[in-house]
Scaffold this active site. Structure first.
Site, PDB file in Angstrom:
ATOM      1  N   SER A   1       0.847  -1.188   0.000  1.00 22.43           N
ATOM      2  CA  SER A   1       0.000   0.000   0.000  1.00 22.43           C
ATOM      3  C   SER A   1       0.884   1.240   0.000  1.00 22.43           C
ATOM      4  O   SER A   1       1.646   1.471   0.937  1.00 22.43           O
ATOM      5  CB  SER A   1      -0.917   0.027   1.227  1.00 22.43           C
ATOM      6  OG  SER A   1      -1.486   1.324   1.357  1.00 22.43           O
TER       7      SER A   1
ATOM      8  N   ASP B   1     -21.899   1.678   4.265  1.00 25.74           N
ATOM      9  CA  ASP B   1     -20.623   2.019   3.658  1.00 25.74           C
ATOM     10  C   ASP B   1     -20.273   1.060   2.524  1.00 25.74           C
ATOM     11  O   ASP B   1     -19.855   1.484   1.438  1.00 25.74           O
ATOM     12  CB  ASP B   1     -19.506   1.972   4.709  1.00 25.74           C
ATOM     13  CG  ASP B   1     -19.797   2.898   5.868  1.00 25.74           C
ATOM     14  OD1 ASP B   1     -20.705   3.740   5.741  1.00 25.74           O
ATOM     15  OD2 ASP B   1     -19.110   2.775   6.908  1.00 25.74           O
TER      16      ASP B   1
HETATM   17  P1  ADP Z   1     -12.515   5.216   7.604  1.00 24.01           P
HETATM   18  O1  ADP Z   1     -13.200   3.991   7.118  1.00 24.01           O
HETATM   19  O2  ADP Z   1     -13.450   6.247   8.107  1.00 24.01           O
HETATM   20  O3  ADP Z   1     -11.568   5.810   6.607  1.00 24.01           O
HETATM   21  P2  ADP Z   1     -11.395   3.321   9.424  1.00 24.01           P
HETATM   22  O4  ADP Z   1     -10.614   3.428  10.667  1.00 24.01           O
HETATM   23  O5  ADP Z   1     -12.652   2.518   9.454  1.00 24.01           O
HETATM   24  O6  ADP Z   1     -11.633   4.787   8.864  1.00 24.01           O
HETATM   25  O7  ADP Z   1     -10.496   2.644   8.308  1.00 24.01           O
HETATM   26  C1  ADP Z   1      -9.186   3.108   8.054  1.00 24.01           C
HETATM   27  C2  ADP Z   1      -8.278   1.922   7.881  1.00 24.01           C
HETATM   28  O8  ADP Z   1      -8.512   1.304   6.595  1.00 24.01           O
HETATM   29  C3  ADP Z   1      -6.808   2.294   7.869  1.00 24.01           C
HETATM   30  O9  ADP Z   1      -6.287   2.368   9.162  1.00 24.01           O
HETATM   31  C4  ADP Z   1      -6.226   1.124   7.095  1.00 24.01           C
HETATM   32  O10 ADP Z   1      -6.091  -0.005   7.938  1.00 24.01           O
HETATM   33  C5  ADP Z   1      -7.310   0.824   6.067  1.00 24.01           C
HETATM   34  N1  ADP Z   1      -7.021   1.537   4.796  1.00 24.01           N
HETATM   35  C6  ADP Z   1      -7.695   2.575   4.256  1.00 24.01           C
HETATM   36  N2  ADP Z   1      -7.147   2.978   3.082  1.00 24.01           N
HETATM   37  C7  ADP Z   1      -6.096   2.181   2.870  1.00 24.01           C
HETATM   38  C8  ADP Z   1      -5.114   2.084   1.840  1.00 24.01           C
HETATM   39  N3  ADP Z   1      -5.114   2.899   0.772  1.00 24.01           N
HETATM   40  N4  ADP Z   1      -4.159   1.122   1.972  1.00 24.01           N
HETATM   41  C9  ADP Z   1      -4.160   0.287   3.028  1.00 24.01           C
HETATM   42  N5  ADP Z   1      -5.045   0.338   4.022  1.00 24.01           N
HETATM   43  C10 ADP Z   1      -6.011   1.257   3.970  1.00 24.01           C
HETATM   44 MG    MG Z   2     -14.392   2.647   8.298  1.00 21.05          MG
END
Ligand code: ADP
Ligand code: MG
Length: 375
Positions: free
Chosen positions: A49, A158
């Site tokens: 990522s 979502d």
């Molecule tokens: P939200 O869904 O509101 O953005 P969350 O805490 O539910 O917040 O999810 C965020 C998590 O999703 C990050 O901490 C990571 O683990 C994962 N995530 C989001 N985008 C990426 C990405 N581009 N690459 C890897 N993991 C991601």
């Molecule tokens: Mg989330």
């Protein structure tokens, strides 16, 4: 080589209603997670990522015997969760992959990057392994992955938004009937996500707390109204007016929010069809006030952002969006006024807060898609 994209979402109205079997109205926005991936001949997943600057490795065959807690914390769990749910549901093995994730979607800002991440992998394997699962099935499996592997007991909104939305439409979702309606968005309005810059601290535990309080309210209503009450969805605003005073606090105010919010979603849909800006403005502000006073999930930064946007040029309506406790507001803004709106809203917010805001002017996009690239 395959390319998969999955959008984030912003909810126009209907907050904290989804786990009460109510109505929501999210829009998929043009901030997305992208995955470039190719199949491997074994059943390993090697993923990098760019967003997290982190590489992970998963053994698909071992996953089914590995309890979620045994996996490293972090984004690997979402990928693992989706893989396990797909394998469990279909009884099939999945193909190993290697790939790179990139993203224009802020994480942890209430735009549901976690659901977009799940959607990316659900669509990837659905396409690669020809699973022929429909969007609703994928959404439910992604939701299950989020429950079991991230420990967040989210509703279906979502995942449904990231997988089912259509361009230029909001997605009306009846989370009980699991029915959708695509509601056209007036082309003269843009969606602005106004991030307060305040991280959503404590949101997980408070979220689960609110769920419990709603459940308490349901149980009290059931003793009054009978076995027909399964969720706050079953209590009409008229019935609520009669019996809410019998509920203990804070369940009483939590229930009042959910029941009135469901009614606001339906009124918003009507107003949207007429592009009735005045009604939409009233409904968004009433939603914010209810979330602030009855559901108690706002914070000074979100309130400051609502005030900042409300008085900026071209603002149709604005409210906090997502779980609350920081994160973002959503505003509908006249397209022709977007420049002065952004300038003035930002200046007004900065004068009130030590956090640095971020404004995203968004178009609505279609849900997750996969395409196969010829090299
Ligand atoms: P939200 O869904 O509101 O953005 P969350 O805490 O539910 O917040 O999810 C965020 C998590 O999703 C990050 O901490 C990571 O683990 C994962 N995530 C989001 N985008 C990426 C990405 N581009 N690459 C890897 N993991 C991601
Ligand atoms: Mg989330």
């Amino acid at each position: 080589m395959m390319r998969v994209r999955a959008p984030g979402r912003v909810n126009l109205i209907g907050e904290h209603t989804d786990y009460n079997e109510g109505f929501v109205l999210p829009v998929a926005i043009d901030r997305e997670i992208h995955l470039h991936a190719q199949p491997r001949t074994d059943r390993r997943c090697l993923l990098y990522s760019e967003t997290m600057d982190e590489q992970i490795e998963l053994e698909l065959d071992a996953l089914r015997e590995t309890p979620p807690e045994a996996l490293p914390t972090g984004w690997a769990r979402y990928v693992a969760g989706v893989a396990v749910m797909l394998m469990r549901h279909t009884g099939r093995l999945l193909t190993g992959i290697e790939g790179v994730l990139s993203s224009t979607l802020p994480t942890g800002a209430g735009l549901s990057s976690s659901a977009a991440l799940e959607a990316v992998f659900a669509v990837l394997w659905n396409t690669l392994d020809e699973l022929h699962l429909d969007g609703w099935t994928l959404a439910k499996l992604c939701q299950q992955a989020e429950h079991e592997y991230a420990g967040v007991y989210c509703g279906i909104m979502d995942q449904a938004a990231s997988l089912l939305a259509q361009r230029n439409h909001a997605l009306f979702l009846d989370t009980r009937a699991l029915q959708t309606r695509h509601a056209p968005l007036p082309r003269e309005w843009l969606i602005v996500v106004a991030d307060t810059g305040k991280p959503r601290t404590l949101s997980g535990s408070e979220y689960n707390q609110r769920r419990m309080e709603c459940q308490q309210a349901v149980e009290t209503f059931r003793t009054i109204l009978g076995e027909g009450v399964h969720a706050l969805r079953d209590v009409s605003p008229d019935t609520a007016a009669l019996y809410l005073p019998l509920l203990p606090e804070p369940a009483r105010r939590r229930a009042r929010h959910v029941i009135s919010e469901n009614a606001r979603v339906l009124a918003f849909l009507d107003a949207l069809a007429r592009a009735d800006a005045q009604t939409i403005r009233q409904l968004m502000l009433a939603s914010h006030a209810s979330l602030r006073d009855d559901y108690e999930v706002s914070c000074p930064e979100l309130d400051a952002m609502v005030a900042a946007c409300l008085h900026a040029p071209g603002c149709v309506g604005v409210r906090l969006t997502g779980a609350g406790f920081g994160g973002a507001c959503v505003a509908l803004v006249e397209r022709a006024q977007i420049e002065p709106f952004l300038k003035q809203a930002e200046a007004a917010y900065r004068a009130q807060s030590r956090y640095t805001p971020q404004f995203l002017a968004c178009e609505s996009v279609e849900g997750a898609t996969a395409s196969v690239l010829m090299e």
